[in-house]
Design a protein around this motif. Structure first.
Motif, PDB file in Angstrom:
ATOM      1  N   PHE A  16       0.827  -1.210   0.000  1.00 36.35           N
ATOM      2  CA  PHE A  16       0.000   0.000   0.000  1.00 36.35           C
ATOM      3  C   PHE A  16       0.863   1.262   0.000  1.00 36.35           C
ATOM      4  N   TYR A  17       1.779   1.369   0.959  1.00 36.20           N
ATOM      5  CA  TYR A  17       2.557   2.602   1.065  1.00 36.20           C
ATOM      6  C   TYR A  17       3.473   2.805  -0.146  1.00 36.20           C
ATOM      7  N   SER A  18       3.992   1.720  -0.699  1.00 40.29           N
ATOM      8  CA  SER A  18       4.814   1.853  -1.907  1.00 40.29           C
ATOM      9  C   SER A  18       3.967   2.332  -3.086  1.00 40.29           C
ATOM     10  N   SER A  19       2.758   1.767  -3.215  1.00 35.22           N
ATOM     11  CA  SER A  19       1.860   2.185  -4.293  1.00 35.22           C
ATOM     12  C   SER A  19       1.465   3.650  -4.141  1.00 35.22           C
ATOM     13  N   PHE A  20       1.129   4.030  -2.918  1.00 38.60           N
ATOM     14  CA  PHE A  20       0.708   5.412  -2.669  1.00 38.60           C
ATOM     15  C   PHE A  20       1.877   6.372  -2.899  1.00 38.60           C
ATOM     16  N   PHE A  21       3.084   5.941  -2.579  1.00 39.24           N
ATOM     17  CA  PHE A  21       4.276   6.743  -2.844  1.00 39.24           C
ATOM     18  C   PHE A  21       4.386   7.039  -4.339  1.00 39.24           C
ATOM     19  N   PHE A  22       4.218   6.029  -5.174  1.00 42.62           N
ATOM     20  CA  PHE A  22       4.326   6.249  -6.618  1.00 42.62           C
ATOM     21  C   PHE A  22       3.144   7.053  -7.155  1.00 42.62           C
ATOM     22  N   ALA A  23       1.992   6.936  -6.527  1.00 40.29           N
ATOM     23  CA  ALA A  23       0.860   7.779  -6.930  1.00 40.29           C
ATOM     24  C   ALA A  23       1.177   9.247  -6.688  1.00 40.29           C
ATOM     25  N   HIS A  24       1.887   9.538  -5.600  1.00 39.66           N
ATOM     26  CA  HIS A  24       2.342  10.912  -5.347  1.00 39.66           C
ATOM     27  C   HIS A  24       3.287  11.368  -6.454  1.00 39.66           C
ATOM     28  N   LEU A  25       4.224  10.518  -6.815  1.00 46.38           N
ATOM     29  CA  LEU A  25       5.199  10.905  -7.844  1.00 46.38           C
ATOM     30  C   LEU A  25       4.523  11.134  -9.191  1.00 46.38           C
ATOM     31  N   LEU A  26       3.554  10.294  -9.512  1.00 47.57           N
ATOM     32  CA  LEU A  26       2.868  10.417 -10.802  1.00 47.57           C
ATOM     33  C   LEU A  26       1.961  11.639 -10.878  1.00 47.57           C
ATOM     34  N   THR A  27       1.685  12.251  -9.729  1.00 51.20           N
ATOM     35  CA  THR A  27       0.911  13.489  -9.708  1.00 51.20           C
ATOM     36  C   THR A  27       1.788  14.678  -9.310  1.00 51.20           C
ATOM     37  N   ASN A  28       3.102  14.519  -9.486  1.00 51.90           N
ATOM     38  CA  ASN A  28       4.055  15.629  -9.275  1.00 51.90           C
ATOM     39  C   ASN A  28       4.097  16.141  -7.837  1.00 51.90           C
ATOM     40  N   GLN A  29       3.857  15.272  -6.892  1.00 48.32           N
ATOM     41  CA  GLN A  29       3.835  15.693  -5.491  1.00 48.32           C
ATOM     42  C   GLN A  29       5.070  15.157  -4.762  1.00 48.32           C
ATOM     43  N   LEU A  30       6.223  15.675  -5.094  1.00 53.49           N
ATOM     44  CA  LEU A  30       7.457  15.169  -4.505  1.00 53.49           C
ATOM     45  C   LEU A  30       7.537  15.504  -3.021  1.00 53.49           C
ATOM     46  N   SER A  31       7.211  16.733  -2.659  1.00 53.64           N
ATOM     47  CA  SER A  31       7.254  17.111  -1.237  1.00 53.64           C
ATOM     48  C   SER A  31       6.263  16.289  -0.429  1.00 53.64           C
ATOM     49  N   GLU A  32       5.075  16.056  -1.005  1.00 52.32           N
ATOM     50  CA  GLU A  32       4.061  15.272  -0.311  1.00 52.32           C
ATOM     51  C   GLU A  32       4.485  13.798  -0.208  1.00 52.32           C
ATOM     52  N   ALA A  33       5.200  13.307  -1.221  1.00 48.48           N
ATOM     53  CA  ALA A  33       5.726  11.943  -1.154  1.00 48.48           C
ATOM     54  C   ALA A  33       6.724  11.816  -0.013  1.00 48.48           C
ATOM     55  N   ILE A  85       3.497  -4.037  -7.461  1.00 46.00           N
ATOM     56  CA  ILE A  85       3.647  -2.626  -7.814  1.00 46.00           C
ATOM     57  C   ILE A  85       4.508  -2.398  -9.058  1.00 46.00           C
ATOM     58  N   ARG A  86       4.921  -3.475  -9.708  1.00 48.57           N
ATOM     59  CA  ARG A  86       5.770  -3.295 -10.894  1.00 48.57           C
ATOM     60  C   ARG A  86       5.104  -2.489 -12.008  1.00 48.57           C
ATOM     61  N   PRO A  87       3.772  -2.605 -12.201  1.00 46.89           N
ATOM     62  CA  PRO A  87       3.155  -1.728 -13.209  1.00 46.89           C
ATOM     63  C   PRO A  87       3.349  -0.252 -12.897  1.00 46.89           C
ATOM     64  N   LEU A  88       3.340   0.109 -11.617  1.00 44.00           N
ATOM     65  CA  LEU A  88       3.563   1.504 -11.244  1.00 44.00           C
ATOM     66  C   LEU A  88       5.022   1.899 -11.450  1.00 44.00           C
ATOM     67  N   ILE A  89       5.940   0.962 -11.250  1.00 41.50           N
ATOM     68  CA  ILE A  89       7.356   1.233 -11.492  1.00 41.50           C
ATOM     69  C   ILE A  89       7.562   1.559 -12.967  1.00 41.50           C
TER      70      ILE A  89
END
Length: 220
Positions: A58-75, A124-128
């Motif tokens: 979960f946390y790894s997936s949510f981390f990449f969701a932050h990155l894919l929405t340009n939220q580096l600080s929030e990640a 989570i490889r699809p998100l990678i």
């Protein structure tokens, strides 16, 4: 609409979906309270982390969701909310932290190495793969805005392209850039970027992620 319960199968389905980044982020954000409760229950019950695999995905997936929405600080802030047991010992979580440092320091080669060479959970490889392409595309846009001229080997390094293919005269490497409107001077052996303008789902060009990358031209 009520979401299905938080399970590994559900997370795998979400990660493999083609949801737009904002919707992917929205779905996973709605699971964070449930994830926090699971972590709390495991800790209070002294269960030895029976939910660790689920929480890791979960946390790894949510981390990449932050990155894919340009939220580096929030990640970065998210990594501070990860349960201590995961942050201290979980391989996937530690990979995310290593990736975060590489992104923050704009170490492009290290970013691609982490994404492509370090083992990640199957779920989570699809998100990678998705973030690899996203990072490559956005880096290309940033480089296009930062350089008036650039050596092809330097340009290729920003996109994680095979340097051996470039050295052997592989035309597809040059074509990667000329297809985006760049000019190639075969005599000077230089690429001349042209700014790439794209309409994204949400324009976050002032986000710190890309503000930092805009300094590319000042680093080389």
């Amino acid at each position: 609409m009520e979401l299905p319960p938080l399970t590994l199968n559900q997370l795998s389905t979400v990660a493999a979906s083609n949801l737009p980044p904002s919707q992917l982020y929205e779905v996973l954000s709605r699971y964070e309270i449930e994830a926090a409760l699971l972590a709390s229950v495991s800790t209070n019950a002294g269960s030895g982390g029976e939910h660790n695999e689920l929480l890791s995905v979960f946390y790894s997936s949510f981390f990449f969701a932050h990155l894919l929405t340009n939220q580096l600080s929030e990640a970065r802030a998210l990594t501070q909310r990860v349960p201590d047991a995961l942050r201290n010992s979980d391989t996937s979580t530690q990979n995310c932290l290593t990736l975060l440092r590489a992104l923050w320091q704009t170490q492009h080669g290290q970013v691609y190495q982490i994404l492509r060479e370090i083992p990640w959970p199957q779920a989570i490889r699809p998100l990678i793969r998705r973030f690899d392409g996203f990072f490559q595309d956005e880096t290309l846009i940033a480089v296009s805005k930062s350089y008036e001229a650039i050596r092809p080997d330097v340009a290729a390094s920003y996109l994680g392209l095979d340097p051996q293919a470039l050295e052997s005269g592989e035309s597809s490497v040059i074509s990667k850039f000329t297809s985006c409107g760049w000019k190639w001077d075969s005599t000077a052996k230089l690429l001349f970027p042209s700014p790439i303008v794209v309409q994204t789902e949400a324009q976050h060009s002032t986000n710190a992620f890309f503000d930092t990358m805009a300094l590319l031209g000042k680093r080389d």
